[in-house]
Design a protein around this motif. Structure first.
Motif, short mmCIF file in Angstrom:
data_model
loop_
_atom_site.label_atom_id
_atom_site.label_comp_id
_atom_site.label_asym_id
_atom_site.label_seq_id
_atom_site.Cartn_x
_atom_site.Cartn_y
_atom_site.Cartn_z
N MET A 189 40.44 63.24 83.88
CA MET A 189 40.15 62.81 82.53
C MET A 189 38.71 62.32 82.40
O MET A 189 38.08 62.53 81.36
CB MET A 189 41.15 61.70 82.14
CG MET A 189 41.00 61.27 80.72
SD MET A 189 41.33 62.62 79.59
CE MET A 189 42.04 61.80 78.23
N THR A 190 38.20 61.68 83.45
CA THR A 190 36.84 61.15 83.41
C THR A 190 35.83 62.27 83.20
O THR A 190 34.90 62.13 82.39
CB THR A 190 36.51 60.39 84.71
OG1 THR A 190 37.43 59.32 84.84
CG2 THR A 190 35.10 59.83 84.69
N LYS A 191 36.02 63.37 83.91
CA LYS A 191 35.08 64.50 83.78
C LYS A 191 35.10 65.07 82.36
O LYS A 191 34.06 65.42 81.81
CB LYS A 191 35.37 65.58 84.81
CG LYS A 191 35.01 65.16 86.22
CD LYS A 191 35.29 66.24 87.23
CE LYS A 191 34.94 65.74 88.62
NZ LYS A 191 35.14 66.76 89.63
N PHE A 192 36.29 65.16 81.77
CA PHE A 192 36.40 65.65 80.40
C PHE A 192 35.67 64.72 79.44
O PHE A 192 34.90 65.18 78.59
CB PHE A 192 37.88 65.78 80.01
CG PHE A 192 38.06 66.07 78.54
CD1 PHE A 192 37.82 67.34 78.04
CD2 PHE A 192 38.45 65.07 77.67
CE1 PHE A 192 37.98 67.60 76.68
CE2 PHE A 192 38.61 65.32 76.32
CZ PHE A 192 38.37 66.59 75.82
N LEU A 193 35.93 63.42 79.55
CA LEU A 193 35.28 62.45 78.66
C LEU A 193 33.76 62.47 78.84
O LEU A 193 33.01 62.42 77.85
CB LEU A 193 35.82 61.05 78.91
CG LEU A 193 37.26 60.81 78.48
CD1 LEU A 193 37.75 59.44 78.97
CD2 LEU A 193 37.40 60.91 76.98
N LEU A 194 33.32 62.56 80.07
CA LEU A 194 31.89 62.62 80.33
C LEU A 194 31.28 63.88 79.73
O LEU A 194 30.20 63.83 79.11
CB LEU A 194 31.61 62.54 81.83
CG LEU A 194 30.13 62.55 82.25
CD1 LEU A 194 29.37 61.39 81.62
CD2 LEU A 194 30.02 62.51 83.77
N ALA A 195 31.96 65.01 79.88
CA ALA A 195 31.44 66.26 79.32
C ALA A 195 31.36 66.18 77.80
O ALA A 195 30.34 66.57 77.20
CB ALA A 195 32.35 67.43 79.73
N VAL A 196 32.38 65.62 77.16
CA VAL A 196 32.35 65.48 75.69
C VAL A 196 31.25 64.51 75.28
O VAL A 196 30.52 64.76 74.31
CB VAL A 196 33.72 65.02 75.15
CG1 VAL A 196 33.64 64.69 73.67
CG2 VAL A 196 34.77 66.10 75.41
#
Length: 149
Positions: free
Chosen positions: A1-8
């Protein structure tokens, strides 16, 4: 989830903040051209378009800190000094945009403009852009991060 949030978060910063910094930087010279040629409808339209870009993307830019907080929370870095400084600089950039840049643009479009006001607006815009540059640098360097960078 962290990678997704960071990408967004990063994509939102590029898509939302980038256009504001570019359009705000282009506005003072475009306003000077419009002031120099009051009958030039294309110059006036350019100024209006740049102002609209700044307003719309400023609103869209709200998602950047929202996803930033979500990312920082999942990473467990909400108390980190570099993040707190970044938050303060982001708030200051938003204040400069809302209280100085956008009102000055509006005043120039409403005929309250002089060459001196465009110079002042350019200064406000430069401060806004420098604040975002500082935030970007802090986000990349992240003092004390565990990335090894």
């Amino acid at each position: 989830m962290t990678k997704f949030l960071l990408a967004v978060h990063v994509l939102a910063a590029i898509v939302a903040i980038g256009p504001v910094t570019v359009a705000a930087s282009m506005f003072p010279p475009a306003a000077r051209r419009a002031l120099a040629a009051p009958d030039d409808t294309r110059a006036a339209e350019t100024v209006q378009l740049l102002h609209r870009i700044c307003k719309v993307y400023a609103v869209v830019g709200v998602v950047v800190p929202v996803f930033g907080f979500a990312t920082a929370s999942t990473m467990g870095v909400l108390g980190s000094a570099w993040l707190i400084v970044s938050i303060a600089l982001t708030a200051l950039a938003a204040l400069v945009l809302a209280a100085l840049v956008l009102p000055a643009q509006t005043a120039l479009m409403e005929g309250e403009g002089t060459r001196e006001r465009t110079v002042q607006l350019a200064m406000f815009t430069g401060v806004f852009n420098l604040l975002w540059a500082a935030v970007t640098i802090l986000m990349i360097i992240r003092p004390g991060s565990t990335t090894g960078a």
